[in-house]
Design a protein around this motif. Structure first.
Motif, short mmCIF file in Angstrom:
data_model
loop_
_atom_site.label_atom_id
_atom_site.label_comp_id
_atom_site.label_asym_id
_atom_site.label_seq_id
_atom_site.Cartn_x
_atom_site.Cartn_y
_atom_site.Cartn_z
N ASP A 26 1.08 -1.09 -0.21
CA ASP A 26 0.17 0.28 -0.07
C ASP A 26 0.58 1.08 0.45
OD1 ASP A 26 -2.30 -1.46 -0.09
OD2 ASP A 26 -2.24 -1.63 2.31
N LEU A 27 1.71 1.25 -0.13
CA LEU A 27 2.91 2.31 0.20
C LEU A 27 3.97 2.73 -1.43
CD1 LEU A 27 4.53 1.96 3.62
CD2 LEU A 27 2.54 4.12 3.18
N PRO A 28 4.25 3.68 -1.58
CA PRO A 28 5.64 3.64 -2.47
C PRO A 28 6.20 2.73 -2.32
CG PRO A 28 4.58 5.52 -2.70
CD PRO A 28 4.50 4.47 -0.91
N THR A 29 7.49 1.77 -3.52
CA THR A 29 8.27 1.17 -3.59
C THR A 29 9.55 1.96 -3.52
OG1 THR A 29 7.93 0.98 -6.00
CG2 THR A 29 7.35 -1.01 -4.21
N GLU A 30 9.33 3.38 -3.89
CA GLU A 30 10.74 4.05 -4.11
C GLU A 30 10.86 4.63 -2.50
OE1 GLU A 30 13.16 7.55 -5.19
OE2 GLU A 30 11.78 7.09 -6.10
N GLN A 31 12.06 4.24 -2.21
CA GLN A 31 11.98 5.19 -0.43
C GLN A 31 12.00 6.51 -0.75
OE1 GLN A 31 15.80 3.04 1.48
NE2 GLN A 31 16.34 5.35 3.23
N THR A 32 12.69 7.03 -1.27
CA THR A 32 12.27 8.02 -0.80
C THR A 32 11.00 8.89 -0.99
OG1 THR A 32 13.19 8.67 -3.12
CG2 THR A 32 14.99 9.39 -1.69
N VAL A 33 10.60 8.43 -1.63
CA VAL A 33 9.13 8.73 -2.03
C VAL A 33 8.11 7.94 -0.86
CG1 VAL A 33 6.36 8.07 -4.04
CG2 VAL A 33 9.15 8.56 -4.46
N ARG A 34 7.92 6.90 -0.89
CA ARG A 34 7.66 6.64 0.60
C ARG A 34 7.29 7.13 1.90
NH1 ARG A 34 10.76 1.91 2.99
NH2 ARG A 34 11.41 3.74 3.36
N ASP A 35 9.12 7.40 2.35
CA ASP A 35 9.33 8.53 3.02
C ASP A 35 8.56 10.43 2.87
OD1 ASP A 35 10.90 6.42 4.21
OD2 ASP A 35 13.04 7.36 4.11
N GLU A 36 9.00 10.82 1.80
CA GLU A 36 8.00 12.00 1.72
C GLU A 36 6.45 11.41 2.42
OE1 GLU A 36 6.42 15.22 0.38
OE2 GLU A 36 6.15 12.56 -0.53
N LEU A 37 5.73 10.78 1.65
CA LEU A 37 4.30 10.47 1.91
C LEU A 37 4.46 10.10 3.35
CD1 LEU A 37 1.57 9.80 0.82
CD2 LEU A 37 2.05 7.91 0.66
N LEU A 38 5.05 9.25 4.25
CA LEU A 38 5.25 9.21 5.54
C LEU A 38 5.04 10.38 6.56
CD1 LEU A 38 6.98 5.65 5.88
CD2 LEU A 38 4.39 5.83 5.22
N LEU A 39 5.90 11.09 5.91
CA LEU A 39 6.24 12.74 6.72
C LEU A 39 5.39 13.60 6.35
CD1 LEU A 39 9.78 13.85 5.78
CD2 LEU A 39 9.06 13.19 7.63
N ARG A 40 4.69 13.12 5.76
CA ARG A 40 2.71 14.03 5.05
C ARG A 40 1.77 13.16 6.07
NH1 ARG A 40 0.93 13.53 0.07
NH2 ARG A 40 2.77 13.25 -0.33
N ILE A 41 2.36 12.15 6.07
CA ILE A 41 1.32 11.39 7.10
C ILE A 41 0.76 11.77 8.28
CG2 ILE A 41 0.33 9.57 7.37
CD1 ILE A 41 0.92 8.09 5.29
N MET A 42 2.31 11.30 8.68
CA MET A 42 2.31 11.89 10.24
C MET A 42 2.34 13.45 10.94
SD MET A 42 2.84 8.51 11.27
CE MET A 42 3.45 8.60 12.37
N GLY A 43 3.00 13.93 10.26
CA GLY A 43 2.55 15.58 10.02
C GLY A 43 3.96 16.06 10.30
N SER A 44 4.98 15.28 10.19
CA SER A 44 6.12 16.15 10.49
C SER A 44 6.66 16.77 8.86
CB SER A 44 7.00 15.13 10.62
OG SER A 44 7.27 14.00 11.51
N PRO A 45 7.78 18.07 9.09
CA PRO A 45 8.35 18.18 10.63
C PRO A 45 7.27 19.05 11.03
CG PRO A 45 8.77 19.86 8.53
CD PRO A 45 8.46 18.51 8.69
N ASP A 46 6.36 19.44 12.03
CA ASP A 46 5.86 20.06 13.44
C ASP A 46 6.23 19.88 14.59
OD1 ASP A 46 4.08 22.38 13.87
OD2 ASP A 46 2.89 20.04 14.25
N PRO A 47 6.58 20.75 15.47
CA PRO A 47 6.06 19.70 16.48
C PRO A 47 5.19 19.50 17.33
CG PRO A 47 6.94 22.12 16.41
CD PRO A 47 6.38 21.91 15.55
N ARG A 48 4.14 19.62 17.19
CA ARG A 48 2.99 18.86 16.89
C ARG A 48 2.36 18.15 16.39
NH1 ARG A 48 -1.99 23.33 18.19
NH2 ARG A 48 -0.58 23.89 16.46
N GLN A 49 2.54 17.63 15.23
CA GLN A 49 2.13 17.39 14.24
C GLN A 49 0.57 17.75 13.75
OE1 GLN A 49 3.96 13.48 16.08
NE2 GLN A 49 5.63 13.22 14.15
#
Length: 360
Positions: A26-49
């Motif tokens: 369910d996630l992108p196979t390319e690591q950089t794309v996956r990680d960028e997506l996960l940052l947006r899912i988790m709400g980072s970077p932001d102290p309160r997310q």
């Protein structure tokens, strides 16, 4: 490519952590794309997310990626990703034994493993390190059951027990080859029983080791010294430059106060764990068993049996640990097992913050 605009996701509490669980498909196979997506899912970077799933703390900004195992030794593969809270960083440099507690139930929920009629055991390969674990949990009528009477410190109420057993590790318990090393002016014991960990007597750092986590975090002189210790210990342990990583963990040891074996305060790497990680506890427990370690004179080991109670800021973790001499003369773990709990919080679709450049 910016990744999908919606992703199937299960939010689970695993042990004393909370994280988003995904199927690898369910996630992108390319690591950089996956990680960028996960940052947006988790709400980072932001102290309160505030705009994502994260809870503004490393213990609630975690991700588990699960897939059918690539080898016959396990049923599923589990990749742990630590999503930084206040910076755009996703790390795969360590395991997480807390989220590990939810992997078995998640695998059953997603149909990766067929559930038994009473209980199910799931063999798990931890991709980050290549280590293995087996999680056993109740599945009455072939469904994961999260209700039960098992309590763990740091989690309110009770839930079903998840028994996690780790097979003997092939690696050396003492990655530096020494029971004690002098690092940045203090004696430490560097141990790895699933989590690279540096054990330190709290008194050697002019603290009691009984302080509240926020007080330790606010001690600038202490955090500066710990930074130097972590960088030096990382090199000694063969981890290279650990400046941008969260390993090795640093654990202060002091005498137990509530009938346990030892009191701990663990840095991850600058925040103080409100309890202790499962794999961190496994490494601490093994370190306590090593004759001549820095725990000597601090820990109160039981006269018999493998079970140790590791005290931490919100209570204790009980873990069964024994060590033995390997054929090559070194030390290795013989048995490590811990009881945790997990709970499904929601199962559905998460909508990540759109990429920079606009909102949907």
């Amino acid at each position: 490519m910016t990744g999908p605009t919606e992703v199937r996701c299960m939010l689970m509490r695993g042990g004393t952590s909370k994280g988003a669980y995904f199927l690898a498909d369910d996630l992108p196979t390319e690591q950089t794309v996956r990680d960028e997506l996960l940052l947006r899912i988790m709400g980072s970077p932001d102290p309160r997310q505030i705009d994502g799933l994260g809870g503004g703390h490393p213990l609630t900004s975690k991700v588990a990626v699960v897939s059918p195992s690539a080898g016959p030794e396990a049923d599923v593969d589990y990749l742990f990703l630590q999503v930084a809270v206040d910076k755009a960083e996703v790390s795969d440099r360590q395991n997480c034994g807390n989220l590990l507690a939810g992997i078995g139930p998640f695998a059953v929920e997603r149909g990766l493993v067929r559930a038994g009629t009473d209980e199910t055991s799931v063999r798990i390969r931890m991709v980050n390190s290549g280590d293995f674990a087996t999680a056993t949990f109740p599945t009455p009528d072939g469904r994961a059951d999260y209700g039960g009477d098992t309590e763990i410190s740091g989690v309110p109420g009770s839930a079903a027990a998840v028994v996690i057993e780790f097979p003997p590790r092939k690696g050396e318990l003492l990655p530096t080859g020494n029971v004690r090393d002098t690092v940045a002016g203090i004696e430490v014991t560097c141990v790895d029983n699933g989590m690279p960990t540096v054990l330190m007597p709290a008194g050697a750092l002019a603290v009691t080791g009984q302080e509240d986590p926020t007080d330790l975090e606010g001690n600038r002189e202490l955090t500066a010294r710990l930074h130097d210790i972590r960088l030096a210990a990382g090199r000694l342990m063969g981890l290279g430059d650990v400046t941008g990583t969260t390993v090795p963990k640093l654990t202060l040891l002091s005498a137990p106060r509530h009938g346990g074996a030892v009191t701990t305060r663990t840095f991850i790497p600058t925040r103080v764990h409100t309890s202790i990680g499962v794999l961190g506890a496994a490494s601490v427990a093994a370190g306590l068993r090593i004759e001549g370690s820095v725990a000597h004179g601090i820990a109160a080991l039981p006269a018999e049996g493998d079970r140790l109670r590791i005290e931490h800021p919100s209570g204790f973790t009980e873990i069964e640990s024994s060590i033995e001499h390997a054929p090559d003369g070194g030390l290795r773990a013989r048995r490590t097992a811990v009881v945790r709990t997990a709970r499904k919080i929601f199962d559905g679709t998460v909508f990540p913050v759109p990429p920079t450049g606009g909102r949907s």
